[in-house]
Design an enzyme around this catalytic site. Structure first.
Site, PDB file in Angstrom:
ATOM      1  N   TYR A 133      58.517  39.557  29.797  1.00 51.54           N
ATOM      2  CA  TYR A 133      59.473  40.081  30.776  1.00 51.54           C
ATOM      3  C   TYR A 133      60.584  40.781  30.007  1.00 51.54           C
ATOM      4  O   TYR A 133      61.564  40.170  29.592  1.00 51.54           O
ATOM      5  CB  TYR A 133      60.026  38.957  31.655  1.00 51.54           C
ATOM      6  CG  TYR A 133      59.188  38.718  32.895  1.00 51.54           C
ATOM      7  CD1 TYR A 133      58.103  39.519  33.199  1.00 51.54           C
ATOM      8  CD2 TYR A 133      59.498  37.697  33.774  1.00 51.54           C
ATOM      9  CE1 TYR A 133      57.339  39.307  34.320  1.00 51.54           C
ATOM     10  CE2 TYR A 133      58.742  37.468  34.914  1.00 51.54           C
ATOM     11  CZ  TYR A 133      57.659  38.275  35.181  1.00 51.54           C
ATOM     12  OH  TYR A 133      56.900  38.067  36.301  1.00 51.54           O
ATOM     13  N   LYS A 186      47.194  33.459  25.475  1.00 49.82           N
ATOM     14  CA  LYS A 186      46.088  34.431  25.415  1.00 49.82           C
ATOM     15  C   LYS A 186      45.857  34.788  23.947  1.00 49.82           C
ATOM     16  O   LYS A 186      45.803  35.962  23.558  1.00 49.82           O
ATOM     17  CB  LYS A 186      46.418  35.669  26.264  1.00 49.82           C
ATOM     18  CG  LYS A 186      45.250  36.637  26.454  1.00 49.82           C
ATOM     19  CD  LYS A 186      44.078  36.032  27.188  1.00 49.82           C
ATOM     20  CE  LYS A 186      42.966  37.059  27.396  1.00 49.82           C
ATOM     21  NZ  LYS A 186      41.743  36.430  27.940  1.00 49.82           N
ATOM     22  N   ASP A 219      43.604  33.366  31.602  1.00 51.47           N
ATOM     23  CA  ASP A 219      42.607  33.700  32.622  1.00 51.47           C
ATOM     24  C   ASP A 219      41.753  32.487  32.974  1.00 51.47           C
ATOM     25  O   ASP A 219      41.494  32.207  34.150  1.00 51.47           O
ATOM     26  CB  ASP A 219      41.735  34.880  32.166  1.00 51.47           C
ATOM     27  CG  ASP A 219      41.245  34.764  30.734  1.00 51.47           C
ATOM     28  OD1 ASP A 219      41.752  33.903  29.991  1.00 51.47           O
ATOM     29  OD2 ASP A 219      40.346  35.548  30.350  1.00 51.47           O
ATOM     30  N   ASP A 243      55.443  32.651  35.457  1.00 46.54           N
ATOM     31  CA  ASP A 243      55.795  33.158  36.781  1.00 46.54           C
ATOM     32  C   ASP A 243      54.551  33.249  37.659  1.00 46.54           C
ATOM     33  O   ASP A 243      54.542  32.811  38.820  1.00 46.54           O
ATOM     34  CB  ASP A 243      56.455  34.530  36.623  1.00 46.54           C
ATOM     35  CG  ASP A 243      57.164  34.990  37.890  1.00 46.54           C
ATOM     36  OD1 ASP A 243      57.304  34.181  38.836  1.00 46.54           O
ATOM     37  OD2 ASP A 243      57.595  36.154  37.928  1.00 46.54           O
ATOM     38  N   ASP A 247      53.421  30.586  40.961  1.00 41.10           N
ATOM     39  CA  ASP A 247      53.114  31.055  42.316  1.00 41.10           C
ATOM     40  C   ASP A 247      51.741  30.563  42.757  1.00 41.10           C
ATOM     41  O   ASP A 247      51.538  30.129  43.894  1.00 41.10           O
ATOM     42  CB  ASP A 247      53.160  32.581  42.379  1.00 41.10           C
ATOM     43  CG  ASP A 247      54.565  33.116  42.606  1.00 41.10           C
ATOM     44  OD1 ASP A 247      55.523  32.319  42.518  1.00 41.10           O
ATOM     45  OD2 ASP A 247      54.714  34.323  42.847  1.00 41.10           O
TER      46      ASP A 247
END
Length: 347
Positions: A133, A186, A219, A243, A247
């Site tokens: 971010y 990742k 993933d 983030d 969610d």
């Protein structure tokens, strides 16, 4: 002691759910004999643009610096006038300005609700100041730039001190819960950045031999959460991954309307529901205040008023289990009706 806490209603459903949370938190404090909170209302969002010419006026930031913490309602910065949309949104600015490096986002299914993963009870611990971010990861500017009109570049920044402190927060939390820590990364592709995150989290976790530590690629983690999310306890990850995952876990628990969070440094904290401002239902009394109430309870717990925080959370769960629910959970209660039912459950 008497705490002084800011109240920032925000946009959309914010002026409905934040006052509801204040009423419930006051009731929880009173029911446990704790000192009452001194609430300090402060301007923010679209209303502040009209009255102060800024979505986050200087007076708000200066006052927050003198408080013990605050409740921040959702903001709808996408609807602000163009000159205000170009600035860092209120939430992002406050997280960066006060170095609120730990974003703690629990996801727990409520009894009797249509959770996609029944039994889900985990916490996403999200590094809140850097990573991918870019609006929060540089001292000046946004961290995004365009060398030509056809090329856009964003920086992802990962530093040892930031990773170490969020990893330690996650380990300490896991010690108090199920003693299972999962590092999400990742590293198979983003080897230098998220590989660095994974490496340092492992180093920190080595200081906690009581923990069961594993790791998954981002993933694969989404698949594992959907298929057997109830097997996880504490997840620690970088900013953007956290983030997205929080969610997802909020919805897997039943609704983003029940997804709370707290943004904390070592000396201050901001309670903020994980969901957005929902302008399509604003003003109709349909919003679920659970996430905002539970976020406020997290703030009380962080301040040391744990008895009141526990009582509020018990009241929330008893209210939902008893059949009083807002529309997103299959019920018919309005925002205010739900809040009053929770207050009744605290008596």
């Amino acid at each position: 002691m008497t705490y002084r806490l800011g109240v920032l209603d925000g946009d959309g459903i914010g002026p409905e759910i934040v006052p509801a949370a204040v009423r419930v938190l006051d009731a929880g404090l009173a029911a446990t004999g704790a000192d009452p909170v001194e609430w300090v209302p402060l301007p923010v969002g679209a209303a502040a643009i009209e009255t102060h010419g800024s979505a986050l006026p200087d007076v708000t930031v200066e006052t927050l610096d003198k408080l013990d913490g605050w409740l921040l309602g959702p903001h709808d910065s996408a609807s602000y006038p163009a000159e205000h949309r170009a600035r860092l949104n209120p939430s992002g600015f406050l997280r960066k300005h006060f170095d609120l490096f730990a974003n703690i986002r629990p996801a727990r299914a409520f009894e009797g609700t249509p959770a996609l993963v029944p039994g889900l009870d985990l916490v996403v611990v999200r590094e809140n100041t850097e990573g991918f971010y870019a609006d929060r990861s540089t001292y000046r500017g946004t961290g995004e730039f365009m060398p030509t009109k056809d090329v856009a570049i964003a920086m992802g920044i990962f530093t040892r001190p930031a990773i170490e402190r969020i990893a330690r927060q996650a380990c300490e939390l896991a010690l108090r819960r199920g003693r299972h820590l999962t590092i999400v990364h990742k590293a198979n592709v983003l080897r230098t950045t998220t590989g660095f995150f994974l490496e340092i989290c492992r180093e920190v976790a080595a200081d906690y031999p009581q923990l069961d530590v594993d790791d998954f690629h981002i993933d694969a983690m989404t698949v594992h959460l959907v298929r057997h999310g109830a097997d996880f306890d504490v997840l620690v990850t970088e900013n953007m991954f956290g983030d997205i995952l929080s969610d997802l876990t909020g919805e897997l628990a039943g609704s983003l309307g029940i997804a709370p969070s707290i943004n904390a440094s070592y000396d201050r904290a901001m309670a903020q529901a994980a969901h957005g401002s929902a302008p399509d239902i604003a003003g109709h009394g349909l919003a679920n205040p659970t996430a905002m109430i539970a976020s406020g309870a997290m703030l009380l717990d962080w301040l040391g008023a744990s008895e009141a925080a526990d009582l509020v959370n018990q009241g929330l769960r008893a209210t939902v289990a008893g059949g009083t629910r807002t529309a997103d959970l299959g019920g018919t209660a309005s925002t205010s009706e739900f809040a009053e039912a929770v207050i009744g459950a605290l008596a």
